[in-house]
Write a protein that holds these residues in place. Structure first.
Motif, PDB file in Angstrom:
ATOM      1  N   VAL A 387      10.505  -2.679  -0.423  1.00  0.00           N
ATOM      2  CA  VAL A 387       9.682  -1.471  -0.317  1.00  0.00           C
ATOM      3  C   VAL A 387       8.434  -1.807   0.513  1.00  0.00           C
ATOM      4  O   VAL A 387       7.555  -2.539   0.059  1.00  0.00           O
ATOM      5  CB  VAL A 387       9.289  -0.931  -1.708  1.00  0.00           C
ATOM      6  N   THR A 388       8.380  -1.268   1.729  1.00  0.00           N
ATOM      7  CA  THR A 388       7.302  -1.581   2.681  1.00  0.00           C
ATOM      8  C   THR A 388       6.335  -0.409   2.809  1.00  0.00           C
ATOM      9  O   THR A 388       6.763   0.739   2.889  1.00  0.00           O
ATOM     10  CB  THR A 388       7.904  -1.907   4.066  1.00  0.00           C
ATOM     11  N   SER A 389       5.036  -0.740   2.850  1.00  0.00           N
ATOM     12  CA  SER A 389       4.003   0.296   3.001  1.00  0.00           C
ATOM     13  C   SER A 389       2.928  -0.168   3.968  1.00  0.00           C
ATOM     14  O   SER A 389       2.696  -1.360   4.142  1.00  0.00           O
ATOM     15  CB  SER A 389       3.342   0.601   1.653  1.00  0.00           C
ATOM     16  N   TYR A 390       2.261   0.820   4.566  1.00  0.00           N
ATOM     17  CA  TYR A 390       1.090   0.570   5.404  1.00  0.00           C
ATOM     18  C   TYR A 390      -0.176   0.770   4.576  1.00  0.00           C
ATOM     19  O   TYR A 390      -0.175   1.485   3.579  1.00  0.00           O
ATOM     20  CB  TYR A 390       1.028   1.572   6.565  1.00  0.00           C
ATOM     21  N   GLY A 391      -1.268   0.156   5.046  1.00  0.00           N
ATOM     22  CA  GLY A 391      -2.579   0.408   4.445  1.00  0.00           C
ATOM     23  C   GLY A 391      -3.665  -0.087   5.378  1.00  0.00           C
ATOM     24  O   GLY A 391      -3.406  -0.934   6.229  1.00  0.00           O
ATOM     25  N   ASP A 392      -4.893   0.439   5.206  1.00  0.00           N
ATOM     26  CA  ASP A 392      -5.984  -0.064   6.035  1.00  0.00           C
ATOM     27  C   ASP A 392      -6.367  -1.484   5.634  1.00  0.00           C
ATOM     28  O   ASP A 392      -6.969  -2.228   6.405  1.00  0.00           O
ATOM     29  CB  ASP A 392      -7.200   0.876   5.978  1.00  0.00           C
ATOM     30  N   THR A 393      -6.003  -1.872   4.397  1.00  0.00           N
ATOM     31  CA  THR A 393      -6.113  -3.269   3.950  1.00  0.00           C
ATOM     32  C   THR A 393      -4.770  -3.650   3.327  1.00  0.00           C
ATOM     33  O   THR A 393      -3.990  -2.779   2.932  1.00  0.00           O
ATOM     34  CB  THR A 393      -7.206  -3.443   2.881  1.00  0.00           C
ATOM     35  N   PHE A 394      -4.529  -4.955   3.197  1.00  0.00           N
ATOM     36  CA  PHE A 394      -3.254  -5.352   2.573  1.00  0.00           C
ATOM     37  C   PHE A 394      -3.220  -4.958   1.102  1.00  0.00           C
ATOM     38  O   PHE A 394      -2.162  -4.655   0.551  1.00  0.00           O
ATOM     39  CB  PHE A 394      -2.982  -6.855   2.785  1.00  0.00           C
TER      40      PHE A 394
END
Length: 423
Positions: A387-394
């Protein structure tokens, strides 16, 4: 153009997902693929090392580019098979030829390459059953822990790290004299133990030019706090938060450039990905290993951070024109959490129905070990969904992944709750 990806894991699903977005793509085929790749292309029931079946598929489907996901077909010479076939020789293959694939297929080959080109790595010596006594003596010159590596491919299980000298000698006997890992351990590399924090760098090269992909850190142990048995990978973070511009420049100067220059000096034909496993200790960097393909689950965080048309880059590499391209990356972080079968990495059952995939929001579920059975998505491996997600921080990317991990379930599901804990 029509494109074929060889492989069936999360790495191949991530590549297929990205290539499917390219304006240059006509049709995408994945062999054998999984339940996830079926959503973005056409799966072909082909065994990866059945090169004749691969040839048939390439001709029948008018394939103009082949991307090889896993190491096994590369080490067995799939690229050479194409070059030596009249009907296939003009179809570019992304993945090195057999000789070059020894960078992963033989620990000794890789070590000799690094020493020859002054690439920083651990001190080592290699031994066979014939000089096993010398191996015992070499172990006596080292301090614990002792690192023993089967020279050949052992499905990720051929590395032992042992605290006790006598146990290390016993294991050397098991590997060399008793073929603990079969042919893979007919030669064993013993090397000094390196301390520090691990990370990985990835480049795509045509043998002369290269583009650098985002860095990543993966988590191999099954248990929280990096405890328990090794796995194929339980999660990953990209880019590596502690990788400063200065440190990246050092890696470029000391490792990446000497590696690509080494290919040219040694006449090693290399088209494809170079995965460089590194260890950082007090600001100094050393290479642990090379792989001749992308990592898994690292691909599931690296590929989503590529802004450029990925297929365009692959075509340029295949045509030896990578010097004409630059790579554009997203400014976000990406994180992935791997859902695995109960019992993995030891014995586990397949065929468990997976629920909740359609409830996932603002994350990408990359299929690693899945298939379709009676119209339902079921488990088909130890590592099942990344399950992969983006974010402005890890940290924010991880929060998003864990939110969606809770929506997916199958009998015996297991995952680590502490990916990124050491960052």
């Amino acid at each position: 153009m029509n494109v074929l990806i060889l492989g069936s894991g999360g790495r191949e699903h991530a590549m297929a997902w990205k290539i499917a977005q390219s304006k240059l793509l006509n049709k995408l085929f994945i062999a054998p693929g999984n339940a996830g790749t079926k959503e973005v292309g056409t799966n072909l029931e082909i065994k990866l090392t059945d090169f004749e079946a691969v040839k048939k598929a390439v001709i029948e489907n008018n394939i103009k580019l082949v991307i090889v996901g896993p190491e096994d077909p590369l080490v067995k010479g799939v690229h050479d098979f194409f070059l030596n076939d009249e009907k296939l020789k003009n179809v570019p293959v992304i993945g090195p030829e057999k000789y070059a694939a020894q960078l992963e297929g033989s620990k000794e080959f890789a070590k000799e390459f690094m020493f020859r080109h002054n690439i920083p790595t651990a001190a080592y010596e290699s031994f066979t059953a014939e000089n096993i006594e010398d191996g015992y003596k070499f172990l006596e010159t080292l301090t614990a822990p002792y690192v023993l590596k089967a020279d050949g491919l052992a499905a990720g299980k051929g590395v032992l790290i042992l605290e006790d000298l006598q146990e290390a000698k016993n294991e050397l006997t098991e590997m060399l004299a008793n073929k603990k890992f079969g042919e893979a351990s007919s030669k064993v590399v013993i090397e000094e133990f390196l301390t520090g924090i691990e990370l990985s760098c990835f480049v795509l090269t045509d043998g002369k030019s290269y583009v650098t992909l985002p860095s990543a850190k993966d988590y191999k142990r099954i248990g929280e706090g990096d405890k328990g048995l090794n796995t194929g990978g339980m999660g990953a973070v990209s880019p590596v938060p502690f990788l400063t511009d200065d440190l990246m420049a050092k890696i470029e100067t000391q490792v990446i450039k000497p590696t690509i220059n080494g290919f040219q000096k040694d006449n090693i034909p290399y088209v494809g990905f170079v995965f460089i496993g590194l260890i950082l200790d007090k600001g100094e960097i050393k290479v642990i290993e090379y792989n001749c393909r992308m990592g898994d689950p690292e691909t599931e965080v690296v590929i989503p951070l590529i802004e450029s048309d990925f297929l365009e880059l692959l075509i340029a590499a295949g045509n030896k024109e990578l010097h004409t391209k630059t790579i554009k990356l997203k400014k976000d972080s990406a994180c992935t959490v791997m859902l695995v079968s109960g019992g993995y990495p030891e014995a586990y059952e397949k065929g468990k129905e997976i629920h909740g995939l359609d409830a996932v929001e603002n994350s990408i579920p990359f299929h690693a070990g899945t298939t379709i059975k009676d119209g339902k998505v079921v488990t088909n491996g130890g590592r099942v969904i990344a399950v992969t997600s983006y974010g402005d921080t890890f940290q924010n990317a991880l929060k998003q992944s864990y939110k969606n991990v809770d929506k997916i379930c199958f009998e015996g599901v297991n995952f680590r709750k502490d990916i990124g804990f050491d960052l």
